[in-house]
Design a protein around this motif. Structure first.
Motif, mmCIF file in Angstrom:
data_model
loop_
_atom_site.group_PDB
_atom_site.id
_atom_site.type_symbol
_atom_site.label_atom_id
_atom_site.label_comp_id
_atom_site.label_asym_id
_atom_site.label_seq_id
_atom_site.Cartn_x
_atom_site.Cartn_y
_atom_site.Cartn_z
ATOM 1 N N LYS A 33 37.604 40.769 32.756
ATOM 2 C CA LYS A 33 37.372 39.449 32.161
ATOM 3 C C LYS A 33 37.040 39.726 30.703
ATOM 4 C CE LYS A 33 34.165 35.531 32.561
ATOM 5 N NZ LYS A 33 35.074 34.429 32.302
ATOM 6 N N GLY A 34 37.954 39.390 29.829
ATOM 7 C CA GLY A 34 37.810 39.864 28.460
ATOM 8 C C GLY A 34 37.934 41.367 28.485
ATOM 9 N N LYS A 35 36.897 42.051 27.967
ATOM 10 C CA LYS A 35 36.945 43.524 27.990
ATOM 11 C C LYS A 35 36.153 44.094 29.158
ATOM 12 C CE LYS A 35 37.989 44.442 23.216
ATOM 13 N NZ LYS A 35 37.543 44.853 21.910
ATOM 14 N N GLU A 36 35.504 43.218 29.910
ATOM 15 C CA GLU A 36 34.613 43.713 30.962
ATOM 16 C C GLU A 36 35.354 43.928 32.284
ATOM 17 O OE1 GLU A 36 30.281 42.737 32.900
ATOM 18 O OE2 GLU A 36 31.183 41.301 31.541
ATOM 19 N N PRO A 37 35.273 45.147 32.861
ATOM 20 C CA PRO A 37 35.896 45.370 34.162
ATOM 21 C C PRO A 37 35.125 44.604 35.242
ATOM 22 C CG PRO A 37 35.214 47.441 33.125
ATOM 23 C CD PRO A 37 34.589 46.345 32.340
ATOM 24 N N VAL A 38 35.830 43.826 36.053
ATOM 25 C CA VAL A 38 35.133 42.975 37.030
ATOM 26 C C VAL A 38 35.568 43.225 38.473
ATOM 27 C CG1 VAL A 38 34.676 41.127 35.370
ATOM 28 C CG2 VAL A 38 36.794 41.073 36.689
ATOM 29 N N GLY A 39 36.663 43.948 38.670
ATOM 30 C CA GLY A 39 37.108 44.172 40.042
ATOM 31 C C GLY A 39 38.203 45.214 40.084
ATOM 32 N N ASP A 40 38.437 45.748 41.278
ATOM 33 C CA ASP A 40 39.518 46.721 41.401
ATOM 34 C C ASP A 40 40.154 46.678 42.774
ATOM 35 O OD1 ASP A 40 38.190 49.175 42.980
ATOM 36 O OD2 ASP A 40 36.739 48.360 41.574
ATOM 37 N N CYS A 41 41.332 47.261 42.813
ATOM 38 C CA CYS A 41 42.136 47.235 44.033
ATOM 39 C C CYS A 41 42.787 48.606 44.204
ATOM 40 C CB CYS A 41 43.202 46.148 43.860
ATOM 41 S SG CYS A 41 44.276 45.953 45.264
ATOM 42 N N CYS A 42 42.669 49.179 45.406
ATOM 43 C CA CYS A 42 43.302 50.464 45.705
ATOM 44 C C CYS A 42 44.530 50.226 46.561
ATOM 45 C CB CYS A 42 42.353 51.356 46.503
ATOM 46 S SG CYS A 42 40.966 51.976 45.571
ATOM 47 N N VAL A 43 45.684 50.640 46.077
ATOM 48 C CA VAL A 43 46.907 50.558 46.877
ATOM 49 C C VAL A 43 47.290 51.974 47.275
ATOM 50 C CG1 VAL A 43 49.295 49.774 47.002
ATOM 51 C CG2 VAL A 43 47.652 48.529 45.581
ATOM 52 N N ARG A 45 31.713 52.289 39.423
ATOM 53 C CA ARG A 45 30.477 51.516 39.202
ATOM 54 C C ARG A 45 30.498 50.213 39.990
ATOM 55 N NH1 ARG A 45 30.780 53.076 33.953
ATOM 56 N NH2 ARG A 45 31.863 51.166 33.346
ATOM 57 N N ILE A 46 31.632 49.501 39.928
ATOM 58 C CA ILE A 46 31.730 48.218 40.637
ATOM 59 C C ILE A 46 31.536 48.446 42.133
ATOM 60 C CG2 ILE A 46 33.316 46.348 41.287
ATOM 61 C CD1 ILE A 46 34.612 46.718 38.467
ATOM 62 N N ASP A 47 32.220 49.472 42.662
ATOM 63 C CA ASP A 47 32.127 49.741 44.100
ATOM 64 C C ASP A 47 30.696 50.095 44.492
ATOM 65 O OD1 ASP A 47 33.767 49.914 46.532
ATOM 66 O OD2 ASP A 47 32.992 51.951 46.598
ATOM 67 N N MET A 48 30.053 50.898 43.661
ATOM 68 C CA MET A 48 28.695 51.320 43.980
ATOM 69 C C MET A 48 27.721 50.143 43.916
ATOM 70 S SD MET A 48 26.934 54.713 42.625
ATOM 71 C CE MET A 48 25.172 54.644 42.456
ATOM 72 N N ASP A 49 27.905 49.246 42.942
ATOM 73 C CA ASP A 49 27.029 48.074 42.839
ATOM 74 C C ASP A 49 27.153 47.186 44.072
ATOM 75 O OD1 ASP A 49 26.116 48.885 40.449
ATOM 76 O OD2 ASP A 49 27.273 47.462 39.229
ATOM 77 N N VAL A 50 28.397 46.984 44.523
ATOM 78 C CA VAL A 50 28.602 46.083 45.666
ATOM 79 C C VAL A 50 28.161 46.756 46.966
ATOM 80 C CG1 VAL A 50 30.356 44.846 47.013
ATOM 81 C CG2 VAL A 50 30.440 44.789 44.522
ATOM 82 N N LEU A 51 28.491 48.045 47.102
ATOM 83 C CA LEU A 51 28.216 48.764 48.356
ATOM 84 C C LEU A 51 26.785 49.316 48.426
ATOM 85 C CD1 LEU A 51 30.458 49.274 50.487
ATOM 86 C CD2 LEU A 51 30.538 51.632 49.694
ATOM 87 N N GLU A 52 26.193 49.518 47.255
ATOM 88 C CA GLU A 52 24.848 50.112 47.110
ATOM 89 C C GLU A 52 24.794 51.585 47.516
ATOM 90 O OE1 GLU A 52 22.350 47.299 49.114
ATOM 91 O OE2 GLU A 52 22.213 46.047 47.315
ATOM 92 N N HIS A 53 25.963 52.231 47.576
ATOM 93 C CA HIS A 53 26.007 53.693 47.668
ATOM 94 C C HIS A 53 27.382 54.153 47.180
ATOM 95 C CE1 HIS A 53 28.529 53.767 51.297
ATOM 96 N NE2 HIS A 53 27.772 52.787 51.766
ATOM 97 N N ALA A 54 27.535 55.466 46.996
ATOM 98 C CA ALA A 54 28.776 55.975 46.395
ATOM 99 C C ALA A 54 29.728 56.554 47.437
ATOM 100 C CB ALA A 54 28.439 57.024 45.339
#
Ligand SMILES: CC(C)(COP(=O)(O)OP(=O)(O)OC[C@H]1O[C@@H](n2cnc3c(N)ncnc32)[C@H](O)[C@@H]1OP(=O)(O)O)[C@@H](O)C(=O)NCCC(=O)NCCS
Length: 140
Positions: free
Chosen positions: A37-47, A8-17
């Motif tokens: 942030k609290g319980k809300e997912p706010v970012g992710d990292c792929c290693v 969801r985060i990636d799609m919101d920022v990129l505007e496509h999947a």
């Protein structure tokens, strides 16, 4: 691990999947890290260890728009750096000022650029090497 939150985060920022399959495959190989942030997912990292002959490569770092510039990207990188033993590589477009500034702020060194991936926007490669002795601390 809530892979859908990362998608969801990636799609919101990129505007496509377009990167959904990549994120799923990294998660399957246990390289996906989600920041909350609290319980809300706010970012992710792929290693990803499939890039440079097994060396760790941050193939995606993404923070949801309302939470950018609040230190979450910095914290995600700091977290994965702490978990990994060897060098950490990543890359970003030459025009990506926020990412370049974040990488330089965390002590990454520019290692060169690759033309032709994106039209007229070279890909800059960065590396962070772990320095010093490997030390285990104990509180006494
Ligand atoms: C690039 C991106 C991940 C940065 O994430 P962010 O959460 O906004 O970045 P941060 O808030 O952690 O860092 C912003 C700044 O604060 C600094 N900072 C943050 N926390 C800090 C801390 N605890 N101590 C010192 N400096 C800190 C960073 O070095 C950076 O410096 P700057 O102000 O000179 O730019 C975000 O803009 C993004 O998701 N962009 C879209 C996707 C993208 O382009 N990803 C990169 C390629 S995959």
């Amino acid at each position: 691990m809530d892979i859908n939150a990362a998608l969801r985060i990636d799609m919101d920022v990129l505007e496509h999947a377009g990167r959904a399959d990549h994120i799923r495959s990294v998660a399957f190989r246990t390289g996906l890290y989600l920041a909350h942030k609290g319980k809300e997912p706010v970012g992710d990292c792929c290693v990803d260890f499939n890039y440079f002959l097994g060396q760790a490569f941050v193939s995606l770092l993404i923070v949801a728009q309302p939470f950018q510039k609040m230190g979450f990207g910095f914290a995600l990188l700091e977290h994965v750096e702490r978990l990994l033993d060897g060098d950490l590589w990543t890359s970003t477009n030459l025009t990506n000022g926020p990412m370049i500034s974040l990488l330089l702020g965390r002590g990454y060194r520019a290692c060169g650029q690759l033309d032709g991936l994106d039209d007229r926007d070279p890909e800059l490669f960065f590396k962070k090497s772990k320095r010093g002795a490997k030390v285990n601390f104990q509180q006494v």
